[in-house]
Design a protein around this motif. Structure first.
Motif: not given
Length: 595
Positions: A459-467, A475-476
């Protein structure tokens, strides 16, 4: 069989005949539901999968057919020829589809006799489930079960038609694959050709459908069997069926739009219910905050309220200690619940203990004030604050749980669902859908001391949570989504990771090293390096969806040959032993033989 039937050809199903067929010659075949002798005239109710029709046999019309009918008993298999006629006045049965007509029989053939069955084959017999499962071939003759399985057929037909029209290709993925245990246990299949090695039956076609996207097929679907060796419940089976889908070059919104339109079509064509679109959406945080669970039943209110701030310095140490220790206190207003007895309240306290809570505090809002063992610990301001937060009125019951975030939400959320059924709060005719989104990507497993994927590791992380994967992975949020209907998750999916580096990072966070990742998922990791498109998908539980459509409480009612809660088939007596020769060929030696 051809000798028995001769040139006889069935012309109609029993349940299809009505007043429009009066005067028509018909040939019917089926099972005898019941036989009634009226002192000359013999009446037989003949049943097939489409319904029941009444046969009338007059000794003056055909003495030979009448004599045969005299020998017929329940569940005999017969064929008849005759003419459709209107039932005599006063004998019409408006409760039957065929209640206006009967068949004047001129010829009857007994195709097979039958022993007396262990239970009546009708709608109303109360039969122990183990007996039904042992004689499943008889149970499957019951009209209610046949209707349910025909509904299942309709659902699969509608699904296939819809996806074909949307450009999806139905492609098969392997049943014999590699074991990658992450979560439920695999069913293992020993290899005879490669002794000492094992296949696994798939828990999901996940890896293969992602490979199909890498391969350029763009839109895939499959109605597929999956297998999990896990403890069972009323809505779980060791083998189950998924409506499995994957799409390339899409974002979450497009996946949800395509899938909810499919569900709406199923409801419209299968049971005549219009589902409003678009379906509502709710984040995971909102769902857990308001309802305690990520699969909320929206058919009734009674939401959870966080009162931690109000009671953080309360004299009731159970509440204040929980808040000051990093936990929380939540409450729920059971409207009209002040009439519950002390035993009822004790039972609710025992219920929440199942989910880790130490107990359940309660307050009855009476006309002469609040009644509770804990009321003496609250100040007037705290009482007023709680009353306002919960919209408390005379006659209400307020219940509270104080503990960690997980225990409080789980206990009160499950209690809410329990009370919805127990107190009759649920609108049985309603269908309330909601997409739950923005799940946590990972959660910490204190026992194994590592992160685990909330959905699955692809499952991919939200783009703004990749860092956050490098700084605070807990918290991702995930590009994951579940479709919830009436408190049941009927489908779940996500946008997938299509970048090798991000996928490797996920494995690293889960404690899966490069070597282990290569052994378990090497072919996927390598495929991601050869131009993997952005892609995502979902899988719906066909069994669970049909269960809701059929309005039945057990998943075994929508599967032709289900297993028991001990994963056994009472009819075929599977699983069974195999002989020593088969074991030697597989290179397997049993430590003990089952008793």
């Amino acid at each position: 069989m051809n000798d028995i039937l001769g040139d006889w050809k069935r012309t109609h199903y029993c349940g299809h005949l009505n007043a429009e067929h009066i005067g028509r010659e018909v040939c019917l075949m089926g099972w005898v539901q019941r036989r009634r002798d009226h002192g000359g005239l013999i009446f037989i109710d003949l049943r097939d999968r489409e319904g029941i029709v009444q046969l009338a046999l007059d000794p003056d019309r055909d003495p030979e057919a009448h004599q045969k009918a005299d020998r017929v008993r329940g569940e005999f298999v017969v064929a008849i020829k005759g003419e459709v006629s209107r039932r005599p006045d006063g004998t019409l049965n408006p409760k039957m589809k065929t209640g206006e007509v009967e068949i004047e029989v001129r010829e009857l053939r007994i195709l097979n006799s039958a022993k007396t069955p262990p239970f009546m084959i009708d709608e109303f017999s109360e039969v122990a489930e183990n007996t039904r499962l042992k004689y499943r071939y008889l149970d499957l003759r019951r009209p209610a079960l046949q209707r349910t399985l025909m509904l299942r057929h309709q659902v699969t037909r509608i699904v296939r038609d819809y996806f074909s029209g949307e450009g999806f290709l139905e492609l098969e993925t392997p049943f014999l694959t590699k074991s990658t245990p992450e979560g439920a246990r695999d069913y293992l299949v020993p290899s005879r050709v490669n002794q000492g090695t094992f296949y696994a039956l798939p828990q999901s076609p996940q890896l293969f459908k992602q490979i199909l996207m890498v391969s350029g097929f763009d839109r895939y679907m499959q109605i597929v069997k999956c297998f999990r060796d896990e403890d069972l419940r009323a809505d779980r089976q060791p083998e189950f069926t998924q409506i499995d889908c994957e799409m390339s070059f899409v974002d979450r919104d497009e996946v949800l739009s395509v899938m909810e339109a499919m569900i709406a079509r199923v409801f419209r064509e299968a049971i005549g219910v219009e589902v409003p679109l678009p379906m509502p959406r709710m984040t995971y945080a909102e769902a857990v905050g308001r309802f305690g669970v990520d699969n909320p039943d929206l058919r009734f209110a009674m939401e959870l309220v966080d009162i931690s701030e109000i009671v953080s310095n309360s004299g009731f140490k159970v509440f204040s200690d929980a808040v000051q220790g990093g936990g929380l206190v939540k409450a729920m207003n059971i409207k009209g619940g002040a009439t519950l007895s002390r035993k009822d309240l004790d039972d609710l306290g025992e219920f929440v203990k199942i989910y880790g809570a130490k107990g359940l505090a309660w307050v009855k809002v009476n006309a002469d004030g609040w009644q509770s063992p804990i009321i003496k610990f609250f100040s007037a301001d705290e009482v007023a604050g709680i009353a306002q937060a919960l919209s408390a009125e005379v006659g209400d019951l307020l219940v509270f749980v104080a503990d960690t975030f997980r225990i409080v939400n789980d206990a009160l959320g499950r209690l809410r669902g329990h009370l919805g059924h127990k107190l009759g709060l649920i609108d049985k005719g309603a269908y309330k859908f909601v997409w739950v989104t923005d799940f946590p990507l990972l959660e910490w497993d204190g026992e194994t001391r590592r992160h685990v994927a909330v959905h699955h590791p692809f499952t991919a992380p939200m783009d703004e949570d990749v860092t956050l994967l490098d700084t605070d992975p807990g918290k991702a949020r995930a590009k994951a989504y579940d479709l919830v209907l009436n408190g049941s998750e009927i489908g779940g999916g996500s946008i997938r990771i299509h970048d090798r580096a991000v996928q490797s990072k996920m494995f690293e966070l889960m404690g899966i090293g490069d070597e282990e990742a290569s052994i378990k998922f090497g072919f996927l990791l390598e495929a991601l390096e050869f131009g993997a498109p952005p892609h995502g998908g979902i899988a719906f539980g066909l069994d669970r969806l049909t269960m809701i459509l059929a309005d039945t409480d057990s998943i075994r009612d929508v599967i032709a040959f289900p297993k028991t809660q001990k994963a056994t088939c009472l009819m075929s007596e599977a699983p069974g032993e195999v002989d020593d020769k088969q074991l030697r060929e597989l290179g397997i030696k049993l430590v003990t033989r089952p008793k």
